[in-house]
Design a protein around this motif. Structure first.
Motif, PDB file in Angstrom:
ATOM      1  N   VAL A 145       1.142  -1.608  -0.020  1.00 41.68           N
ATOM      2  CA  VAL A 145      -0.056  -0.440   0.020  1.00 41.68           C
ATOM      3  C   VAL A 145       0.864   1.179   0.102  1.00 41.68           C
ATOM      4  O   VAL A 145       1.775   1.472   0.919  1.00 41.68           O
ATOM      5  CB  VAL A 145      -1.110   0.155   1.124  1.00 41.68           C
ATOM      6  N   ALA A 164      -5.376  -2.126  -0.564  1.00 43.89           N
ATOM      7  CA  ALA A 164      -5.109  -2.690   0.438  1.00 43.89           C
ATOM      8  C   ALA A 164      -5.864  -4.385  -0.071  1.00 43.89           C
ATOM      9  O   ALA A 164      -6.009  -5.390   0.716  1.00 43.89           O
ATOM     10  CB  ALA A 164      -6.131  -2.487   1.806  1.00 43.89           C
ATOM     11  N   VAL A 170      -1.691  -5.372   5.340  1.00 44.95           N
ATOM     12  CA  VAL A 170      -0.936  -4.148   5.690  1.00 44.95           C
ATOM     13  C   VAL A 170      -0.119  -3.887   7.445  1.00 44.95           C
ATOM     14  O   VAL A 170      -1.023  -3.538   8.263  1.00 44.95           O
ATOM     15  CB  VAL A 170      -2.235  -3.005   5.911  1.00 44.95           C
ATOM     16  N   ILE A 173       2.014   1.767   5.644  1.00 44.77           N
ATOM     17  CA  ILE A 173       2.027   2.343   4.333  1.00 44.77           C
ATOM     18  C   ILE A 173       2.968   3.197   3.962  1.00 44.77           C
ATOM     19  O   ILE A 173       3.617   4.310   5.084  1.00 44.77           O
ATOM     20  CB  ILE A 173       0.742   3.121   4.650  1.00 44.77           C
TER      21      ILE A 173
END
Length: 449
Positions: A145, A164, A170, A173
């Motif tokens: 991401v 995502a 995740v 980021i």
């Protein structure tokens, strides 16, 4: 509840396959995690395992394939068509997909890639296949991401939903410029707690750890272990963000390296498993066994040169195995500690300081053991001079063995050679020879033979 593979479960699966009761078989297998299904398949024969892979949907079986024993996976892939393999690949992350394709014969590799319908997925897999498998590029996944520094928090939240969905987990980021250069990172907490109108550049953390696409996987493992990272971004020489490496991939690397080092320490020069052919196992073992044979011949020649000592002091002969064993054990202990330190990047200071410390340690251990040995020989043989000769020999042998066990892995590491090779037969054999030579030389000098 922890999964336990039982004979009854395997027999039940085999029975359902024989009856071709696909409905019940699906219901049964869907109760288990894909890693557990892989464990079941490893117990089945090739036809039965292939039957299940073709029966279940690709979303499930793609994960099962990754958990299978490597040899079993290779055989199952041979039983699948190009189209069937491509369907499995479609469901995998790019790093896992590249690993599977790398296991295929060259003639099937390109055909499978060409049959992948998702063109973006296909292009990313081709990119990963171009990197050496022992580098960060060969280990990374393209799924991540990322957000641009110019986006607002509100716009960012809208846009990352699409990214995502393709990422299993995740961890972070990543923040990039419009040129795709990595400049920072965000956590989900940072994003959620920020105000909608804030710019990403204002809330991003610029202290982001990263690795170069050409870095060795062992270096990547050290970085992630040192900073306790769950994932790390991968960039090129221009700081362009290319992908990310997750902790599960690093665990696999560390496991493979540990297995390789263990085999080297045991005197096995190739990557083999218990189920490999006799010829493969022989090729892996024979080089170091041959080294041991040469060492044994060398020890025989040394002992033959001291036959006069044997004729006058036969007792020396009976302590030869003890001296050789102590030399080998001390050398292996010393080298094992150094190899472990090198692997964990814990070895600090110069080689000379390390050797000095080992010499003092070996001397202390040698003196303690020599005292017990002296008392034993003196009491049993009633000969203080012979007891003194054997005991002094033991101290010197332990010191020399410790120095060799310390110096050799450090020297090999400096030369770019895997130091794990020094913890097995190499150290044992060399210390046996030096130990016996030192033993008889000192005994001859003290006893005046």
């Amino acid at each position: 509840m922890q999964f336990e593979l039982t004979e009854a479960l395997v027999e039940q699966v085999e029975q359902l396959i024989e009856q071709q009761d696909n409905k019940e078989l699906k219901i049964l297998l869907n109760e288990y995690h894909y890693a557990d299904v892989a464990e079941i398949l490893d117990e089945l024969n090739l036809d039965e395992a292939t039957y299940i892979i073709k029966l279940l949907d690709s979303e499930t079986t793609s994960d099962v394939l990754m958990e299978l024993d490597e040899d079993n996976r290779e055989k199952i892939l041979e039983n699948l068509s190009i189209k069937e393999i491509a369907e499995e690949i479609e469901e995998l992350d790019t790093d896992d997909a590249a690993d599977i394709i790398n296991e295929l014969p060259e003639d099937r590799r390109q055909a499978v890639i060409s049959n992948i319908e998702d063109e973006e997925h296909q292009a990313e897999i081709r990119e990963l296949l171009a990197y050496d498998e022992d580098t960060a590029g060969g280990l990374m996944a393209k799924e991540l991401v990322k957000v641009y520094e110019t986006w607002t928090v509100a716009g960012c939240l809208r846009r990352i939903r699409g990214q995502a969905k393709d990422v299993t987990r995740v961890h972070s980021i990543y923040v990039v410029t419009k040129e795709e250069k990595l400049i920072g990172r965000l956590s989900l907490k940072d994003l959620i707690t920020a105000k909608n109108e804030q710019k990403i550049a204002d809330i991003a953390k610029d202290n982001v750890d990263f690795v170069n696409v050409n870095d060795d996987v062992e270096d990547v493992a050290r970085v992630m272990s040192k900073y306790d990272l769950e994932a790390i971004p991968v960039v090129d020489d221009n700081q362009i963000l290319l992908g990310r490496i997750t902790i599960d991939d690093i665990v696999d690397v560390m496991k493979e390296e540990a297995e390789k080092d263990y085999q080297l320490a045991a005197g096995i020069s190739q990557d083999v498993e218990a189920d490999d052919s006799i010829w493969q196992l022989t090729r892996a073992r024979i080089p170091w066994l041959f080294l041991g044979l040469i060492g044994g011949v060398g020890a025989f020649l040394i002992m033959e040169g001291f036959h006069e000592a044997f004729s006058k002091y036969a007792i020396l002969f009976f302590f030869t195995p003890l001296i050789a064993a102590m030399a080998g054990n001390v050398g292996v202990q010393s080298s094992a500690i150094i190899v472990q330190g090198l692997a964990n990047d814990d070895i600090k200071g110069s080689i000379n300081s390390r050797l000095m410390k080992e010499m003092l340690l070996a001397a202390l251990n040698g003196i303690i053991l020599a005292i017990f040995l002296f008392l034993f020989v003196w009491v049993s043989q009633q000969d203080a001079k012979t007891a003194f000769a054997i005991s002094i020999s033991l101290v010197v042998v332990i010191i020399v063995a410790g120095l060799i066990g310390t110096f050799v892995p450090l020297f090999l590491d400096k030369r770019g050679i895997d130091p794990a090779i020094a913890t097995g037969p190499f150290i044992t054999t060399s210390n046996d020879i030096f130990g016996i030579l030192i033993y008889f030389t000192i005994a001859k000098l003290i006893l005046g033979i």
